[in-house]
Design an enzyme around this catalytic site. Sequence first.
Site, PDB file in Angstrom:
ATOM      1  N   ASP A  32       7.262  -4.429  -0.443  1.00  0.00           N
ATOM      2  CA  ASP A  32       7.485  -5.439   0.600  1.00  0.00           C
ATOM      3  C   ASP A  32       8.393  -6.533   0.041  1.00  0.00           C
ATOM      4  OD1 ASP A  32       5.769  -6.267   3.395  1.00  0.00           O
ATOM      5  OD2 ASP A  32       6.924  -7.857   2.406  1.00  0.00           O
ATOM      6  N   ILE A  33       9.317  -6.988   0.852  1.00  0.00           N
ATOM      7  CA  ILE A  33      10.286  -8.003   0.421  1.00  0.00           C
ATOM      8  C   ILE A  33       9.612  -9.353   0.193  1.00  0.00           C
ATOM      9  CG2 ILE A  33      11.031  -8.917   2.682  1.00  0.00           C
ATOM     10  CD1 ILE A  33      13.942  -8.460   1.692  1.00  0.00           C
ATOM     11  N   ASN A  88      -0.769  -3.427  10.965  1.00  0.00           N
ATOM     12  CA  ASN A  88      -0.646  -4.352  12.084  1.00  0.00           C
ATOM     13  C   ASN A  88      -0.052  -3.592  13.266  1.00  0.00           C
ATOM     14  OD1 ASN A  88      -1.559  -6.591  10.596  1.00  0.00           O
ATOM     15  ND2 ASN A  88       0.468  -6.875   9.707  1.00  0.00           N
ATOM     16  N   GLN A  95       2.216  -7.290  14.834  1.00  0.00           N
ATOM     17  CA  GLN A  95       3.210  -6.410  14.217  1.00  0.00           C
ATOM     18  C   GLN A  95       4.589  -7.030  14.408  1.00  0.00           C
ATOM     19  OE1 GLN A  95       3.126  -2.439  15.786  1.00  0.00           O
ATOM     20  NE2 GLN A  95       4.811  -1.716  14.500  1.00  0.00           N
ATOM     21  N   HIS A 101       4.088   1.173   9.950  1.00  0.00           N
ATOM     22  CA  HIS A 101       4.055   1.045   8.488  1.00  0.00           C
ATOM     23  C   HIS A 101       2.660   0.691   8.020  1.00  0.00           C
ATOM     24  CE1 HIS A 101       5.305  -2.787  10.306  1.00  0.00           C
ATOM     25  NE2 HIS A 101       4.614  -3.393   9.357  1.00  0.00           N
ATOM     26  N   LEU A 102       2.284   1.291   6.896  1.00  0.00           N
ATOM     27  CA  LEU A 102       1.046   0.916   6.223  1.00  0.00           C
ATOM     28  C   LEU A 102       1.390  -0.158   5.201  1.00  0.00           C
ATOM     29  CD1 LEU A 102      -0.542   4.375   5.233  1.00  0.00           C
ATOM     30  CD2 LEU A 102      -0.370   3.360   7.498  1.00  0.00           C
ATOM     31  N   HIS A 103       0.623  -1.250   5.196  1.00  0.00           N
ATOM     32  CA  HIS A 103       0.689  -2.199   4.083  1.00  0.00           C
ATOM     33  C   HIS A 103      -0.363  -1.771   3.070  1.00  0.00           C
ATOM     34  CE1 HIS A 103       2.884  -5.680   6.017  1.00  0.00           C
ATOM     35  NE2 HIS A 103       2.459  -5.076   7.129  1.00  0.00           N
TER      36      HIS A 103
END
Length: 121
Positions: A32-33, A88, A95, A101-103
Amino acid sequence: MQDPNCIFCKIVRGDIPSRKLYEDQDVLAFHDINPLAGVHFLMIPKDHVKSMMDLEEGHRNVMGKMMVLAPKLAREQGSQEGFRLIVNTGRVGRQEVDHIHLHIIGGTQQLGAMLPRSQGG
Ligand code: 5GP
Ligand code: ZN
């Protein structure tokens, strides 16, 4: 299937750079950025699917693959004692990027509470 305007589809194509940690023909994982913990990466299907609310039977294999990969990659990244997986979804789920996407959020420090008690209900 790709959405030309989708930021994560652009990451899949390499049009936007990312720090990848896993890739195969179906799935991509990248850091993640804006990480929320010592370990925070995202895992996506390469095919554009907007959110969990858009999943169909045909997505069963790729979603299952991601669930099995998540703990393996989390361990490799330094989450030996657990992590949190968050997806999310939609407006209520806040979201922000409309490509499912999975975090995977972990590290060595225990995370905060799942949600503040005042939320939801
Ligand atoms: P959401 O709120 O949609 O569940 O989370 C989107 C996540 O994507 C956020 O944690 C955000 O930091 C991350 N993100 C947004 N744009 C980029 C990007 O261009 N590259 C990477 N690596 N992560 C991004
Ligand atoms: Zn997309």
